[in-house]
Design a protein around this motif. Sequence first.
Motif, PDB file in Angstrom:
ATOM      1  N   PHE A  92       0.822  -1.202   0.000  1.00 23.70           N
ATOM      2  CA  PHE A  92       0.000   0.000   0.000  1.00 23.70           C
ATOM      3  C   PHE A  92       0.857   1.254   0.000  1.00 23.70           C
ATOM      4  O   PHE A  92       2.072   1.199   0.196  1.00 23.70           O
ATOM      5  N   TYR A  94       2.447   4.359   1.654  1.00 26.58           N
ATOM      6  CA  TYR A  94       3.031   4.436   2.990  1.00 26.58           C
ATOM      7  C   TYR A  94       3.012   3.089   3.687  1.00 26.58           C
ATOM      8  O   TYR A  94       2.426   2.948   4.767  1.00 26.58           O
ATOM      9  N   TYR A  97       3.521   2.229   7.544  1.00 24.81           N
ATOM     10  CA  TYR A  97       2.542   2.369   8.622  1.00 24.81           C
ATOM     11  C   TYR A  97       1.950   1.035   9.053  1.00 24.81           C
ATOM     12  O   TYR A  97       1.133   0.991   9.935  1.00 24.81           O
ATOM     13  N   GLN A  98       2.321  -0.051   8.384  1.00 29.86           N
ATOM     14  CA  GLN A  98       1.769  -1.333   8.800  1.00 29.86           C
ATOM     15  C   GLN A  98       2.717  -2.097   9.717  1.00 29.86           C
ATOM     16  O   GLN A  98       2.414  -3.190  10.159  1.00 29.86           O
ATOM     17  N   LEU A  99       3.893  -1.524  10.017  1.00 30.64           N
ATOM     18  CA  LEU A  99       4.845  -2.216  10.892  1.00 30.64           C
ATOM     19  C   LEU A  99       4.307  -2.255  12.314  1.00 30.64           C
ATOM     20  O   LEU A  99       3.709  -1.298  12.784  1.00 30.64           O
ATOM     21  N   PHE A 100       4.520  -3.356  13.010  1.00 34.21           N
ATOM     22  CA  PHE A 100       3.986  -3.422  14.372  1.00 34.21           C
ATOM     23  C   PHE A 100       4.854  -4.228  15.337  1.00 34.21           C
ATOM     24  O   PHE A 100       4.749  -4.055  16.539  1.00 34.21           O
ATOM     25  N   ASP A 107       8.648  -8.798  12.322  1.00 32.81           N
ATOM     26  CA  ASP A 107       7.681  -8.146  11.465  1.00 32.81           C
ATOM     27  C   ASP A 107       7.682  -8.771  10.075  1.00 32.81           C
ATOM     28  O   ASP A 107       6.636  -9.053   9.504  1.00 32.81           O
TER      29      ASP A 107
END
Lengths: 296, 274
Positions: A92, A94, A97-100, A107
């Motif tokens: 997607f 950016y 922004y899905q890193l957690f 990850d």
Amino acid sequence: MRIVTENLSYVYSEKSKELAVQALNNISLTIEEGEFFGIIGQTGSGKSTFVQHLNGLIKVGKDKGSIVIGDFNLTDKKCDFKSLRAKVGMVFQYPEYQLFAETVKDDVAFGIKNFFPALSEKETEEMVKTAITLVGLDYEIVKDKSPFDLSGGQKRRVAIAGVIVTRPEILVLDEPVAGLDPQGKREFTELLKNLHKTTVKTIVIVSHDMNFVSENCTRVAVFSHGELYAEGSPKEIFSDFTRLKELGLDLPVTAYLTEKLSETGIKVESDITTDGFSDAFAAAYIENKEKRRREE
Amino acid sequence: MRDIAFGQYYPAKSFVHNMDPRVKILLSIAYIVAVFLVAPFHYLGFAACLLFVIIATLFSKVPFLRILKSIKAVLFFVILSAVLQIFFNTNGNLLWSWGIIKITDEGLFNAGFIVARITLIVMGASLLTFTTTPVELADGIESLMYPLKFIKFPVHDFALVMSIALRFIPTLIEETDRIIKAQKARGADFESGNIFRRAKALIPVLIPLLISSLRRADELADAMDARCYSGSDKRTRYKKMKITYRDVLGFLVVAGLITGVVFLNKFYILITVL
Ligand SMILES: Nc1ncnc2c1ncn2[C@@H]1O[C@H](COP(=O)(O)OP(=O)(O)OP(=O)(O)O)[C@@H](O)[C@H]1O
Ligand SMILES: [Mg+2]
């Protein structure tokens, strides 16, 4: 795997009269295996909606057309979306922004844990290592770092490693270079080209950067108000100057120069990549010079 | 998640939309008081409230169906309280019984009473949110809370927090949607497994959401700083709220409603006799 969509339509908030938006209207498009396929169009033309269909994040509605990808029939209720998503990776805008997870390693391994839970720790680590190396990071240095301690560009690479780690055959990217500096963009382009050569068979990319599209894509689709406006090689697409302007789209520099030169009587025939254009232009220039000398 | 009808603004130019938000808030409270004033068995009072909502809706140009739909949001609550009343109220005359379940006439009456109350209140409240933008609401509440300043309550800061929260709800919904999609694309599964598995599956959504909220808050604070924002009293307003004839009219109508309800409570017996 080949992607075939037929008469694909999609309406957001279909049930409500005032809020309904026809985002896609009768899109029929075939993307062959091995292509580097570009999708362009002004904002709100339905590009993101289209690509989200490709791995079942948006399901095909009843009587809204069909999608077949390789052996997967996405219109079928029994379609195994999990296996499909392992084959069709999605990046997607950016993506960082899905890193957690706590560490980069964890990850990136997220996808493997979900898709192939049976794999051993060792096999998983091997795949993670390959993916991180592929995106141009040093595995030993970053593996135990927190993803949030990396720079923006590095985060994005880690996010992409997290998608390609399951070795998808098709990689779909929705405006992946947004917010990168020119250097970052160049590196990212190299990364994509490298992936296309080595691991991912087909790349489908939504982009607003016409230079990128003309330089790298084998074929381009132009979306406009939810419809497929045109489709063809970059050269074909970008030769239609006025129509693209009407759609509010830019032209790649090479197409612009070709047009300007033809106005002054110099015909430059090229595939409008930078290399192709330079060669053709040099040839045309020499020819022109020679012609003048003869005339004198 | 985008389809929640309750609490959404319905853009239109109408008599009610143009009323002063402060007055609308006060009148809504007065209306709710009116609904609560209706005494049991005095159903004409409810009819009066319903009539008021219908007339107000007509003047607001909001489709009546929209107002009805807003009840959907509290439907579960309505049904639950009705069911509890019907099955577990043991006072009154017994109509039907089966084991511990006893249905009495009073239970049925109470159920009807509660359903009418909740529905009417939700309809009135949703009319307020349909005709008043969140920003107007926040401004109105701030202005109404002004007297609290005298006990050193930070009214302005409170209002700012409120309007920022309102402003970011759609953004957060959008963001959640996006992160869910991104994790689904990586094989995350939010639909299967028991409750613990599902709760655990939410971690890859909640953490990015939290981080991006913190980042947003930081950016917003910087942007406000850069424009020299200070939460002082000397700030003037872009939109001044003004009381017009509409508000006076609205006030009179609601005052009439309350009088009517009290009157109906008192003279109900009189009317039935006539
Ligand atoms: N979740 C949604 N709910 C309702 N409408 C939506 C939603 N997502 C997109 N739309 C609408 O659908 C249309 C197509 O949107 P889409 O995101 O596919 O466009 P896009 O071509 O990707 O645009 P951009 O270049 O800005 O990313 C737009 O009119 C948009 O407003
Ligand atoms: Mg988009």
